[in-house]
Design an enzyme around this catalytic site. Structure first.
Site, short mmCIF file in Angstrom:
data_model
loop_
_atom_site.label_atom_id
_atom_site.label_comp_id
_atom_site.label_asym_id
_atom_site.label_seq_id
_atom_site.Cartn_x
_atom_site.Cartn_y
_atom_site.Cartn_z
N ASP A 142 32.99 43.97 37.60
CA ASP A 142 31.60 44.41 37.38
C ASP A 142 30.63 43.30 37.79
OD1 ASP A 142 31.93 42.69 35.25
OD2 ASP A 142 31.24 44.09 33.71
N SER A 143 31.17 42.14 38.18
CA SER A 143 30.35 41.09 38.78
C SER A 143 29.65 41.60 40.02
CB SER A 143 31.21 39.87 39.12
OG SER A 143 32.35 40.25 39.86
N ASP A 164 37.29 47.36 36.99
CA ASP A 164 36.68 46.73 35.82
C ASP A 164 35.77 47.74 35.12
OD1 ASP A 164 36.21 44.61 34.15
OD2 ASP A 164 34.88 43.54 35.53
N LYS A 178 40.46 46.94 33.64
CA LYS A 178 40.23 45.76 32.80
C LYS A 178 39.07 46.06 31.86
CE LYS A 178 37.99 41.87 34.26
NZ LYS A 178 36.88 41.80 33.29
N GLU A 205 36.61 44.19 28.55
CA GLU A 205 36.24 42.96 27.83
C GLU A 205 36.17 43.22 26.34
OE1 GLU A 205 32.44 41.57 29.23
OE2 GLU A 205 33.08 41.50 31.31
N GLU A 212 38.33 33.69 29.74
CA GLU A 212 37.18 33.11 30.45
C GLU A 212 36.48 32.03 29.62
OE1 GLU A 212 34.58 35.90 32.39
OE2 GLU A 212 33.04 34.38 32.75
O1 KIV Z 1 33.63 41.02 36.89
C1 KIV Z 1 34.36 40.09 37.23
O2 KIV Z 1 34.31 39.62 38.37
C2 KIV Z 1 35.26 39.56 36.24
C3 KIV Z 1 36.07 38.35 36.61
C4 KIV Z 1 35.23 37.20 36.83
C5 KIV Z 1 37.16 38.08 35.63
O3 KIV Z 1 35.35 40.07 35.18
#
Ligand code: KIV
Length: 266
Positions: A45-46, A84, A114, A116, A183
């Protein structure tokens, strides 16, 4: 490269072999990541920050994440693609969490998702496992909790924080997570967590003792300028390369150099 699976990653940990994960958000870069032998490609999600130009990761939507996951899956045939889950796609309830996770596999072509969080995501990971959706957990600095955390801050520096992160790591494994991103956590704590788990730990700013590492593609390639996290390493400066190429193209057009005879038809 052999096709990477959840089982092959867990086997790597058992054999003491390290592996690398990188983010990617589109077809060409996913292709390069796979060609470079990256075991895991995370559609992070970055993308909100490095592709969409937003302030933080909170605004990116499920539809946008699924769309980018589809582009990456189209390119990555061997690397394991992980989608993500964006903010508010799994926080509000179990059923919504499982349905949204399923979209990454069904519509995005990912092999896993993934998410969080700490103890509160354990039940969601359990429910996803029951629905055959492999889940990677992400603890420590969790950027979707930026407002609660008061910024991007290292986690687990005091005794209570260390104890909580150890508990969370164990809970993620027990709930059925196949890997754990850690992280911005002190290196010795990440090492302790890594030793105590049978699933692979993946560090981003958690030091060299984890089983794997992950970095954001745009940090590696020098394509994100707003800030550079202490834990990121820049391996190339593609921004300068792109700037040079585009400036030269503009100059050549302005000076009548491009296109040449060889670029035309007879
Ligand atoms: O969104 C992302 O890029 C991430 C990674 C940095 C682990 O969650």
């Amino acid at each position: 490269m052999e096709k990477v699976t959840i089982n092959s990653l867990i086997r790597k940990k058992a054999e003491g072999k390290k592996f690398a994960m990188v983010t990617a958000y589109d077809f060409p870069f996913a292709r390069i990541a796979e060609e470079a032998g990256l075991d895991v490609i995370l559609v992070g999600d970055s993308l909100a920050m490095v592709v969409q130009g937003l302030e933080n990761t909170l605004p990116v939507t499920m539809d946008e994440m699924v769309y980018h996951t589809r582009l990456v899956s189209r390119a990555a045939k061997k690397s394991l693609v992980v989608g993500d889950m964006p903010f508010m796609s799994y926080q509000a309830g179990l059923e919504e969490a499982v349905k949204n996770a399923g979209r990454f596999l069904k519509e995005g072509g990912a092999a896993a998702v993934k998410l969080e969080g700490g103890l509160e995501i354990a039940e969601k990971i359990r429910a996803m496992s029951r629905s055959d959706i492999p889940a990677m957990a992400h603890i420590g600095l969790t950027p979707q909790a930026i407002h609660r955390m008061g910024g991007y801050k290292v986690q687990g520096r005091d005794e209570a924080g260390r104890k909580r992160l150890m508990e969370e790591a164990r809970a993620m494994q027990e709930a059925g997570a196949f890997a754990l991103v850690i992280e911005a956590v002190p290196m010795d704590l990440a090492a302790e967590i890594t030793k105590s788990l049978s699933i692979p730990t993946i560090s981003i700013g958690a030091g060299p003792h984890c089983d794997a590492q992950v970095l954001v593609l745009h940090d590696i390639l020098g394509l994100f300028e707003r800030f550079q996290p202490k834990f990121a390493k820049r391996y190339a400066n593609l921004k300068d390369e792109a700037l040079k190429a585009l400036s030269q193209y503009r100059e050549e057009v302005e000076n009548g150099i491009f296109p040449g005879e060889e670029h035309g038809f007879k």
